[in-house]
Design a protein around this motif. Structure first.
Motif, PDB file in Angstrom:
ATOM      1  N   TRP A 113     -86.325   0.485  15.587  1.00 44.57           N
ATOM      2  CA  TRP A 113     -86.153   1.440  14.279  1.00 44.57           C
ATOM      3  C   TRP A 113     -87.212   1.845  13.751  1.00 44.57           C
ATOM      4  CZ3 TRP A 113     -81.708   0.608  16.620  1.00 44.57           C
ATOM      5  CH2 TRP A 113     -80.531   1.377  16.561  1.00 44.57           C
ATOM      6  N   LEU A 114     -87.843   0.895  13.134  1.00 48.43           N
ATOM      7  CA  LEU A 114     -89.104   1.200  12.491  1.00 48.43           C
ATOM      8  C   LEU A 114     -90.210   2.172  13.265  1.00 48.43           C
ATOM      9  CD1 LEU A 114     -89.764  -2.329  11.055  1.00 48.43           C
ATOM     10  CD2 LEU A 114     -89.012  -0.329   9.830  1.00 48.43           C
ATOM     11  N   LEU A 115     -90.574   1.784  14.538  1.00 46.16           N
ATOM     12  CA  LEU A 115     -91.202   2.565  15.266  1.00 46.16           C
ATOM     13  C   LEU A 115     -90.795   4.057  15.504  1.00 46.16           C
ATOM     14  CD1 LEU A 115     -93.784   2.672  17.071  1.00 46.16           C
ATOM     15  CD2 LEU A 115     -92.577   1.722  19.165  1.00 46.16           C
ATOM     16  N   ALA A 116     -89.514   4.372  15.678  1.00 43.11           N
ATOM     17  CA  ALA A 116     -88.913   5.596  15.817  1.00 43.11           C
ATOM     18  C   ALA A 116     -89.223   6.191  14.411  1.00 43.11           C
ATOM     19  CB  ALA A 116     -87.337   5.345  16.223  1.00 43.11           C
ATOM     20  N   LEU A 117     -88.831   5.630  13.375  1.00 48.47           N
ATOM     21  CA  LEU A 117     -88.998   6.239  11.957  1.00 48.47           C
ATOM     22  C   LEU A 117     -90.594   6.648  11.861  1.00 48.47           C
ATOM     23  CD1 LEU A 117     -86.386   4.002  10.229  1.00 48.47           C
ATOM     24  CD2 LEU A 117     -86.463   6.333  10.366  1.00 48.47           C
ATOM     25  N   THR A 118     -91.497   5.695  12.038  1.00 47.46           N
ATOM     26  CA  THR A 118     -92.744   6.132  11.887  1.00 47.46           C
ATOM     27  C   THR A 118     -93.346   7.147  12.514  1.00 47.46           C
ATOM     28  OG1 THR A 118     -93.211   3.629  11.537  1.00 47.46           O
ATOM     29  CG2 THR A 118     -95.129   4.940  12.363  1.00 47.46           C
ATOM     30  N   LEU A 119     -92.895   7.070  14.042  1.00 49.83           N
ATOM     31  CA  LEU A 119     -93.403   8.463  14.584  1.00 49.83           C
ATOM     32  C   LEU A 119     -92.869   9.591  14.020  1.00 49.83           C
ATOM     33  CD1 LEU A 119     -93.203   6.865  18.200  1.00 49.83           C
ATOM     34  CD2 LEU A 119     -95.318   7.276  16.703  1.00 49.83           C
ATOM     35  N   ILE A 120     -91.562   9.823  13.739  1.00 44.66           N
ATOM     36  CA  ILE A 120     -90.930  11.053  13.432  1.00 44.66           C
ATOM     37  C   ILE A 120     -91.553  11.189  11.975  1.00 44.66           C
ATOM     38  CG2 ILE A 120     -88.763  11.835  12.274  1.00 44.66           C
ATOM     39  CD1 ILE A 120     -87.253  10.235  14.262  1.00 44.66           C
ATOM     40  N   ASP A 121     -91.803  10.418  11.018  1.00 44.21           N
ATOM     41  CA  ASP A 121     -92.242  10.656   9.728  1.00 44.21           C
ATOM     42  C   ASP A 121     -94.008  11.179   9.793  1.00 44.21           C
ATOM     43  OD1 ASP A 121     -92.470  10.813   6.935  1.00 44.21           O
ATOM     44  OD2 ASP A 121     -92.818   8.919   6.672  1.00 44.21           O
ATOM     45  N   LEU A 122     -94.478  10.631  10.960  1.00 44.52           N
ATOM     46  CA  LEU A 122     -95.934  11.173  11.209  1.00 44.52           C
ATOM     47  C   LEU A 122     -95.888  12.610  11.630  1.00 44.52           C
ATOM     48  CD1 LEU A 122     -97.725   8.079  12.885  1.00 44.52           C
ATOM     49  CD2 LEU A 122     -98.370   9.129  10.629  1.00 44.52           C
ATOM     50  N   ASP A 123     -94.879  12.877  12.463  1.00 49.83           N
ATOM     51  CA  ASP A 123     -94.730  14.366  13.026  1.00 49.83           C
ATOM     52  C   ASP A 123     -94.130  15.200  11.952  1.00 49.83           C
ATOM     53  OD1 ASP A 123     -95.414  13.518  15.448  1.00 49.83           O
ATOM     54  OD2 ASP A 123     -93.634  13.155  16.357  1.00 49.83           O
ATOM     55  N   THR A 124     -93.131  14.940  11.200  1.00 52.30           N
ATOM     56  CA  THR A 124     -92.541  15.859  10.349  1.00 52.30           C
ATOM     57  C   THR A 124     -92.416  15.548   8.892  1.00 52.30           C
ATOM     58  OG1 THR A 124     -90.341  14.602  10.605  1.00 52.30           O
ATOM     59  CG2 THR A 124     -90.785  16.020  12.392  1.00 52.30           C
ATOM     60  N   MET A 125     -92.955  14.262   8.578  1.00 54.26           N
ATOM     61  CA  MET A 125     -92.732  13.947   7.110  1.00 54.26           C
ATOM     62  C   MET A 125     -91.510  13.755   6.556  1.00 54.26           C
ATOM     63  SD  MET A 125     -96.010  13.727   5.688  1.00 54.26           S
ATOM     64  CE  MET A 125     -95.987  14.178   4.115  1.00 54.26           C
TER      65      MET A 125
END
Length: 269
Positions: A113-125
């Motif tokens: 979950w943390l990895l998915a959230l990290t990548l989405i936050d990096l991509d879309t804020m």
């Protein structure tokens, strides 16, 4: 024999992690776009051709295709095998530390979950609510399971569940308070998604380790932010995604929270 068993177990765990990493890539691409996570099957984003099963093998598929679509020869992002490899390595590290246990399975889920959230936050804020909310619920379920596993009593289950609930509420209130302070100072200090992620962290970690993870996240975030300004990569006041730092703080706390907290408390007691 023991060496063979360990080797086979390690290969299996890495393959499992890499497969989860492959699905994380799907989540990161489709969830922010509002697309179904299950349909259509994996396909090239350029020519839209469905990928063969052997092209979808984590890490190896990218290598076999030499980083290009089999049909239109468009480049396939290097991030796909990197995420798959990183997830496999995270699964292995957790397995080596916590062995075959409920903790291992729980931490595999949390880190995914943390990895998915990290990548989405990096991509879309952004930090999508479906992920943070489902992660929070899974954290509370994890607390129930741990309460039953450790104490096998209703009081033990209730104690663990309450620890998760208190952690979740504290995470939400604490980061909402920081956001309100930013509004008072007429400067956005924290996004709503960060508070929801903090609540999810609290559900898994409990309030003590939530505070530790939050402190680590703030310390690393401040260091990275100042370094970026010094290196002229960013301007003062420019927004940076904080989700990755919260995820990193959580990961460090999972692996070394007890000795870190013990060392800190030892300075005062």
């Amino acid at each position: 024999m023991d060496t063979l068993i360990v080797t086979l177990a390690s290969v299996f765990v890495f393959a499992l992690g890499a497969s989860i990493g492959s699905f994380i890539n799907v989540v990161v691409y489709r969830l922010p776009a509002g697309l179904s996570l299950l349909w259509p099957p994996s396909r090239c984003p350029h020519c839209l051709k469905a990928l063969k099963a052997y092209d979808n093998v984590p890490v190896l598929g990218w290598i076999w295709l030499k980083g290009r679509c089999r049909y239109c020869k468009s480049p396939i992002s290097w991030r796909y095998p990197v995420v798959e490899t990183a997830t496999g390595m995270i699964f292995l590290l957790i397995f080596f530390i916590f062995k075959v246990s409920i903790i291992t399975i729980g931490y595999w889920i949390l880190c995914s979950w943390l990895l998915a959230l990290t990548l989405i936050d990096l991509d879309t804020m952004t930090l999508p609510s479906p992920l943070t909310k489902s992660g929070l619920v899974l954290g509370l379920i994890y607390q129930i399971v741990m309460g039953y596993t450790n104490e096998a009593s209703l009081s033990g289950i209730a104690r663990h569940l309450m620890m998760g609930i208190v952690g979740a509420v504290l995470g939400l209130w604490l980061f909402d308070a920081i956001a309100l302070l930013g509004i008072f100072l007429q400067k956005e200090a924290m996004g709503a998604g960060d508070a929801k992620l903090a609540a999810m962290m609290g559900a898994w970690l409990g309030w003590r380790y939530l505070l530790l993870a939050g402190f680590i996240a703030c310390a690393v975030g401040a260091f990275v932010g100042i370094a970026a300004i010094i290196l002229s990569k960013r301007k003062w006041g420019q927004k940076i995604p904080f989700g990755p730092f919260l995820a990193l703080g959580t990961f460090i706390t999972l692996l070394g929270g007890k000795p870190i907290l013990a060392a800190y408390l030892g300075l005062f007691f």
